[in-house]
Scaffold this motif. Sequence first.
Motif, PDB file in Angstrom:
ATOM      1  N   LEU A  47      43.456  -3.776  19.708  1.00 17.96           N
ATOM      2  CA  LEU A  47      42.912  -5.011  19.151  1.00 17.96           C
ATOM      3  C   LEU A  47      41.474  -4.817  18.698  1.00 17.96           C
ATOM      4  O   LEU A  47      41.085  -5.267  17.604  1.00 17.96           O
ATOM      5  N   SER A  51      40.094  -4.591  14.625  1.00 19.32           N
ATOM      6  CA  SER A  51      39.127  -5.557  14.094  1.00 19.32           C
ATOM      7  C   SER A  51      38.107  -4.895  13.181  1.00 19.32           C
ATOM      8  O   SER A  51      37.523  -5.544  12.308  1.00 19.32           O
ATOM      9  N   TYR A  66      38.706 -13.771  22.030  1.00 19.37           N
ATOM     10  CA  TYR A  66      40.012 -13.409  22.567  1.00 19.37           C
ATOM     11  C   TYR A  66      40.280 -14.033  23.929  1.00 19.37           C
ATOM     12  O   TYR A  66      41.422 -14.388  24.231  1.00 19.37           O
ATOM     13  N   TYR A  94      41.388 -16.723  14.895  1.00 21.74           N
ATOM     14  CA  TYR A  94      42.557 -16.238  15.633  1.00 21.74           C
ATOM     15  C   TYR A  94      43.317 -17.447  16.180  1.00 21.74           C
ATOM     16  O   TYR A  94      42.724 -18.348  16.765  1.00 21.74           O
ATOM     17  N   SER A 176      47.901  -8.451  19.395  1.00 26.21           N
ATOM     18  CA  SER A 176      46.896  -9.125  20.206  1.00 26.21           C
ATOM     19  C   SER A 176      46.820  -8.455  21.565  1.00 26.21           C
ATOM     20  O   SER A 176      47.590  -7.536  21.874  1.00 26.21           O
ATOM     21  N   SER A 177      45.895  -8.923  22.407  1.00 27.21           N
ATOM     22  CA  SER A 177      45.770  -8.356  23.752  1.00 27.21           C
ATOM     23  C   SER A 177      47.013  -8.633  24.587  1.00 27.21           C
ATOM     24  O   SER A 177      47.274  -7.932  25.567  1.00 27.21           O
ATOM     25  N   LEU A 275      38.161  -7.905  27.930  1.00 28.12           N
ATOM     26  CA  LEU A 275      39.608  -7.846  27.740  1.00 28.12           C
ATOM     27  C   LEU A 275      40.313  -7.240  28.947  1.00 28.12           C
ATOM     28  O   LEU A 275      41.350  -7.741  29.390  1.00 28.12           O
TER      29      LEU A 275
END
Length: 404
Positions: A47, A51, A66, A94, A176-177, A275
């Motif tokens: 992710l 970016s 996020y 997002y 995504s995460s 994250l």
Amino acid sequence: MISLAGRDILHAWGKFVFTGIGLGLLIGVTLTMAGVYRGMVDDAHVLLDNSGADLWVVQQDTLGPYAESSSIYDDTYRGIRGMTGVVRAANVTYLTMQVRQTGMAIQRDVRAMVVGITPDGPGHPGQPGYLVAGRHITRGHYEAVADIATGFALGDRIQIRRNLFTVVGLTRRMVSSGGDPMVFIPLKDAQEAQFLKDNDAIVRQRARTAENQALNRPGVPGLLDALIASQSTNPYVNAVLVQITPGSDPESVAEPIRRWKRLTVYTRAQMQEILIAKLIATSAKQIGMFLVILAIVSAAVVAFIIYTLTLGKIREIAVLKLIGTRNRTISAMILQQSLALGLIGFVVGKIVATFWAPIFPKYVLLEPGDALRGFVAVMLICVLASIVAIRAALNVDPAEAIGG
């Protein structure tokens, strides 16, 4: 006494092999659980890589975009672009939601992260790094680039909120995460999808505004129309992605933005910490608990099987002790059988984990280092599990060899 252990295994090879296969399936689940955690960490790294950013500028005192909600004005990037050390700055939004594929006999919904980007060339912040088919977004509205994990194809029509988009490009490993595939759409469309209310809510809001005498004054013509127009537009984005001059220190570029723009700025190292240490921390603890439980269950299974096999040959062990076989030799035989069972189980587990990992909906990353550590753990578990059977064998009375 390898031959002694081998002869005993060959005597009941069917039971031994099938037991090893059953243990292997359990070990395969354990390796897969470790691979799920590795996949979650890799998704977080992917992710950040996708970016294309060195800095993330978000709403003050938030962990966005996020881990938490973040909302900043979409003209913020202009001031950031002029800061020292900044090469490029781009807005991004997002939104994780259900994306519907239309134009089919049976409509299909896909869970995806919708990313709003400014139509630019590859290499700019927020843009997909590469495409496997099609082209990048070139228009300001109603085009989309989707990850192939969504199952969409070039030319498919997808619905995001009230608007329809045409898939013009396909990319790979843009997630995504949480492992949801990404769908990229123009920024203006994404702002509308994320922040604009539905038609009924807009009608009710306009009615409330018109009924407010302070906002609908007869002596100020045009005031009501201006307010309604401002309510129908969305000037917010979730973050500004910043690329800095090669060789620059990210923290030295981020600090002036924090001071003068009154915003929170995260470097890559800080965003990675958010994250991994915060967003997936609970999932990591759950997986860790499962690994501990599976290890205990594996040890119990091996101990039970070896103990059962040992009890099944009590008379043979008694004969060995009667003819003068040392306890060390008998212990080595049982230990070798336990290690052989663990070796068969690990090989089966590694094979099945490799085959079923691609079928999982989430990304499973099987690393060689984890496999090596798993092999050592299995062998150690087998050694510990054989202790019970060894103690039972050493307590056998040689007289049982000639008893009834």
